[in-house]
Design an enzyme around this catalytic site. Structure first.
Site, PDB file in Angstrom:
ATOM      1  N   ARG A 262      39.544  41.566  31.991  1.00  0.00           N
ATOM      2  CA  ARG A 262      40.262  42.519  32.847  1.00  0.00           C
ATOM      3  C   ARG A 262      41.706  42.629  32.402  1.00  0.00           C
ATOM      4  NH1 ARG A 262      37.689  41.132  38.823  1.00  0.00           N
ATOM      5  NH2 ARG A 262      35.538  41.333  38.092  1.00  0.00           N
ATOM      6  N   ARG A 277      44.282  33.909  37.562  1.00  0.00           N
ATOM      7  CA  ARG A 277      44.183  35.318  37.159  1.00  0.00           C
ATOM      8  C   ARG A 277      44.350  35.445  35.657  1.00  0.00           C
ATOM      9  NH1 ARG A 277      44.340  39.489  40.608  1.00  0.00           N
ATOM     10  NH2 ARG A 277      45.058  38.081  42.235  1.00  0.00           N
ATOM     11  N   GLU A 349      40.237  33.494  47.011  1.00  0.00           N
ATOM     12  CA  GLU A 349      38.961  34.132  46.704  1.00  0.00           C
ATOM     13  C   GLU A 349      38.277  33.482  45.498  1.00  0.00           C
ATOM     14  OE1 GLU A 349      39.224  38.352  45.885  1.00  0.00           O
ATOM     15  OE2 GLU A 349      37.314  38.280  44.824  1.00  0.00           O
ATOM     16  N   SER A 352      32.973  37.375  45.628  1.00  0.00           N
ATOM     17  CA  SER A 352      33.012  38.615  46.385  1.00  0.00           C
ATOM     18  C   SER A 352      31.608  39.184  46.336  1.00  0.00           C
ATOM     19  CB  SER A 352      34.015  39.557  45.721  1.00  0.00           C
ATOM     20  OG  SER A 352      34.277  40.647  46.554  1.00  0.00           O
ATOM     21  N   ARG A 391      37.789  29.811  38.558  1.00  0.00           N
ATOM     22  CA  ARG A 391      38.349  29.456  39.860  1.00  0.00           C
ATOM     23  C   ARG A 391      37.633  28.255  40.468  1.00  0.00           C
ATOM     24  NH1 ARG A 391      40.203  35.213  42.672  1.00  0.00           N
ATOM     25  NH2 ARG A 391      41.594  35.788  40.960  1.00  0.00           N
TER      26      ARG A 391
END
Length: 425
Positions: A262, A277, A349, A352, A391
């Site tokens: 990303r 991230r 988070e 999801s 994560r």
RNA sequence: GGAGAGGUGUCCGAGCGGCUUAAGGAGCACGCCUGGAAAGCGUGUAUGGGUUAACGCCCAUCGAGGGUUCGAAUCCCUCCCUCUCCGCCA
């Protein structure tokens, strides 16, 4: 993509529903374009019909040895009118399509109102955040004691937001992946798939990433129009693109482990430290292709499968329903799983899980035959991370840290780590 | 990367400017026949879209996109994919 018929129905009602997602529907523009479209389409198709018939009669006249020149002239004029009409229709259709492709999915009734993540609704809290008799450190501070997590070297090799892992940290990362995959395959009934990490634009359109969110993607040079995948959701969901699936085969449950890429455009300054991230990260992704009207059950089930991983790792987490404003473009309802990070003293988070109902399926043209009517109908798609591996690594490091700066390896991961029980830096 | 052969409906397969409304077969569904079945016979059997209260009617689709033509599955161009051979290669 929404059912185009919705744009011909009660637009005000639709606008109200979309407002929950903070999307303002331009009802006037749609209505006017729809009217033009209808008129132009009827006109164009009538002209086309006339041209086809006349052209056919030329063939017959020619075979009968008649003079075909007058007919040819007639069709020639018709053709000009048809071209003009077609061009006008195409333009209107493109404008309608631009609007249509940009309209997000309608949020489910159970989705709470709200502008941003502050309005997300907590529905479950699992586990007790451990109290430490020392100051809990962030994963970066623990792992950078040695060089087993090395962002500087990664920055040299590539740039910011990449990581190098070494030794037992790299091993722990791999162990997490293996554990998740095996659990989903053997305990939760998913089929493992291996998929391309590079996809074409059609695939990204199918999942809703294009045309609107190209900025989040890494596009490859060259004329293929290829992109690196932002999530395995893209290649997995596209397994069924343009397919009419045997209804008896449903639900299809797929799991894949892939890297994800990303660009993180627009996130400058956010989570700049550590592994939270990154431009490249690993994820174990769950995708279910299900019968229409069973997708909300599937969402609960799939979220449960992701939760099972957190529970097996004994990581405290909470489950939230995203509010309308925080909901993704293609989703009708999303549960986020947020894991407790003692170093940050916050829930973050880690998964999801979303129900897209027929929104992606329509873009994908993924259908199954209705056993009663024998007609093809759109399936529903549900997916979620089970879990984000990077994560999860952060969560394990922070939750399993010891006073002496070491990290205890969770019981369930030890078989994947050659029985290593303690990571020293 | 080079040379050649291909891509047609659920499948096989014909067609290579108008007699195609995509032949023919297989499969599938229903019906007739039968004590029951098989065989045989008959009928039906794509997707997307438009329009209609509905029956229906209409438009598009022969790998994709352009072009030529009054008219394209058919001719031309570009691209994609599959197969065979050669080259390169983990």
């Amino acid at each position: 993509m929404l059912d185009p018929k919705l744009l011909r129905g009660d637009l005000d009602e639709l606008a109200t529903q979309l407002l929950k997602k903070k999307y303002v529907l331009d009802t006037d523009a749609i209505q006017s374009l729809e009217e033009q479209r209808k008129q132009l389409q009827i006109e164009t198709e009538a002209l086309q019909n006339e041209r086809n018939t006349t052209s056919k009669s030329i063939g017959k006249a020619k075979a009968a040895g008649e003079d075909i020149e007058p007919l040819k002239q007639q069709v020639g004029e018709l053709g000009q009118k048809l071209d003009a009409s077609k061009a006008a229709l195409t333009e209107i259709q493109e404008r309608l399509q631009d609007i249509q492709f940009g309209i997000p999915n309608i949020p489910d009734d159970s989705v709470p109102e709200g502008d941003d993540e502050d309005s997300n609704l907590e529905v479950l809290r699992w586990g007790q955040p451990k109290s430490f008799d020392f100051d809990a450190k962030e994963h970066v501070d623990l792992a950078e004691q040695g060089n087993q997590m090395d962002f500087q070297t990664a920055a040299k090799i590539t740039g910011s937001r990449f990581s190098v892992m070494r030794g037992n940290i790299a091993g722990l990362h791999r162990a997490l992946t293996q554990f998740m995959l095996n659990t989903h395959i053997h305990d939760h009934g998913y089929q493992e798939v291996y998929v391309p990490y590079i996809v074409n634009a059609d695939s990204l359109f199918g999942t809703g990433n294009l045309p609107k969110f190209g900025d989040d993607l890494f596009k490859l040079e060259g004329d293929h129009g290829y992109y690196l995948i932002p999530t395995a959701e893209v290649p997995i969901s596209n397994l069924v693109r343009d397919e009419i699936i045997d209804a008896a085969a449903l639900p299809l449950k797929y799991v894949a482990h892939t890297p994800c890429f990303r660009s993180e455009a627009g996130s400058y300054g956010k989570d700049t430290r550590g592994m939270i991230r990154q431009h490249q990260f690993e994820k174990v992704e769950l995708v279910q292709i299900v019968e229409p009207n069973t997708s909300f059950d599937a969402l609960e089930q799939l979220t449960g499968h992701a939760e099972a991983i957190l529970q097996a790792l004994d990581l405290p987490y909470r489950k939230v329903v995203l509010c309308g404003g925080d909901l993704g473009f293609s989703s009708t309802k999303t549960f986020d799983l947020e894991v407790w990070l003692p170093g940050q003293n916050a829930y973050r988070e880690i998964s999801s899980c979303s129900n897209f109902v027929d929104f992606q399926a329509r873009r994908l043209q993924a259908r199954r035959r209705n056993p009663d009517t024998n007609k093809p109908e759109l399936v529903h798609t549900v997916n979620g991370s089970g879990l984000a591996v990077g994560r999860a690594l952060v969560a394990v490091i922070e939750n399993y840290q010891q006073a002496d700066g070491t990290v205890t390896v969770p019981e369930v991961l030890r078989p994947y780590m050659g029985k290593v029980t303690q990571i020293e830096f």
